[in-house]
Design an enzyme around this catalytic site. Sequence first.
Site, mmCIF file in Angstrom:
data_model
loop_
_atom_site.group_PDB
_atom_site.id
_atom_site.type_symbol
_atom_site.label_atom_id
_atom_site.label_comp_id
_atom_site.label_asym_id
_atom_site.label_seq_id
_atom_site.Cartn_x
_atom_site.Cartn_y
_atom_site.Cartn_z
ATOM 1 C CG HIS A 157 4.105 -0.419 -14.187
ATOM 2 N ND1 HIS A 157 4.262 -1.710 -14.637
ATOM 3 C CD2 HIS A 157 3.534 0.264 -15.210
ATOM 4 C CE1 HIS A 157 3.820 -1.796 -15.883
ATOM 5 N NE2 HIS A 157 3.366 -0.622 -16.249
ATOM 6 C CB SER A 283 2.648 1.836 18.593
ATOM 7 O OG SER A 283 3.715 1.228 19.291
ATOM 8 C CE LYS A 289 3.952 2.385 13.949
ATOM 9 N NZ LYS A 289 4.173 2.203 12.524
ATOM 10 C CD GLU A 296 -1.678 -2.581 8.954
ATOM 11 O OE1 GLU A 296 -0.548 -2.238 8.621
ATOM 12 O OE2 GLU A 296 -2.010 -2.732 10.148
#
Length: 443
Positions: A157, A283, A289, A296
């Site tokens: 969970h 970025s 970043k 992704e």
Amino acid sequence: MAKKLWGGRFSTSTDADFEAFSRSIHYDAELAEYDVLHSVIHVRALRNAGLLSHTESKALLKALDALRRDIEAGAFRPDPREEDLHSAVQNLLREQVGDLALKLHTLRSRNDQIAFDIKLYCRKNALEMHEKLRMLSAAYGELAARYENTPFLGYTHTQRAQVIRFSDHCLAYAEMFGRDRKRLSDYREHVRPEIGAGALAGTSIPHASYAEAIRETDPENRLEITVSAAPLDHVSDRDAVIELLSICAILQTHISRFAEDMILYSTAEFDYLDLPEAFCTGSSLMPHKKNADLMELLRGSAGNVCGDLVSLLVTLKGLPLSYNRDMQLDKEPLFRTVKLVLAELDQLARFVPGIRLKEAVIAKALEDEHLYGVEIAEYLVHRDVPFKEAHDIVGGLIRYSETQHILIREIPDTELAAFHPALSQEKLRSIMTPEYVIDSRNN
Ligand code: ARG
């Protein structure tokens, strides 16, 4: 202009926009090697059946072989105005052997060709995926070996659950990809390319002529081509495509879940992993970043792959027998998914070896006492406490530690005795370590 394989009964020419709209040459050219193979077998079958002379079949086979070599060398450049691959092959042959090429299509249908071509394409790519999965499993094996006994946090969970080893995490994915491999090898076992169905009803070319032609073309039976025994099914069937797309969808689901684990565990909130920089991006605005873009893209590709499967299922649902032009629409989803999954497997196999654990951060997180609740209950069970009672005792300990703002490992023996006489601070401290947990497991 490219010549059509049909047209005798038409008095007007095809609408130019419709012709462009219905064209498939810009994608079905991908199947050229299989379509030429169909032609080779068909020419031999026609010769065996006495429908082509030896001289004619020789000339056609020679031209087909030249075409095969062009395709192999990447030099197959069909006229983009052709209707489809099958027309393109015949028209190219006509340039080589003249009107003899008009005999190539004797008692043959594109319905038979396309079903044959697509099955061979699927089988070949299933094998390629199988091989790439083998390499990926090896990469997981190496990662698991590097962190063989390194403790890690296991979740259910998305909440902290129990201590595991990082190699257990790797093993879970190795098992998933192992099942994907098995599905691909089973697939190759039962998907058999067929030939000789005509348009839908078979033809007068004897099965023996085709069987002999298949033997001559593929003496070791590597391609497992059979003469179509149920022609109506052969030209209507796209199960092989649906099944490969289903296998890809399951595999893609595994890839997507792994990608999500990598994204989650590399966030500052978890911070358990360092991902290989070569597969991350920065970025343009935020200098700090490091984004897990490959992960992704792998996670997001599930949308494309599942979409391709669903698109074909919907296209085929309710289609009457036998061949319908709707089926032409199977190719783009199939090619797109196959290419995507092959590329993903390549990337992933190169990404996995670059994963590094942040062992100090993980060690700190493993100090969380809740991770050892099961082990404390298990210790009590070995002291003859029924599991439900042990469960309640540990629940009570956790509640006590929360309400009293005290760590379980700090509770003095006098207070522990109220929970159960077998509990002591020393015992609990020895249980609540990753080493204890790993040593106590049966795996
Ligand atoms: N382009 C067609 C397809 O991909 C080939 C078969 C066409 N057959 C026909 N009778 N129009 O399905």
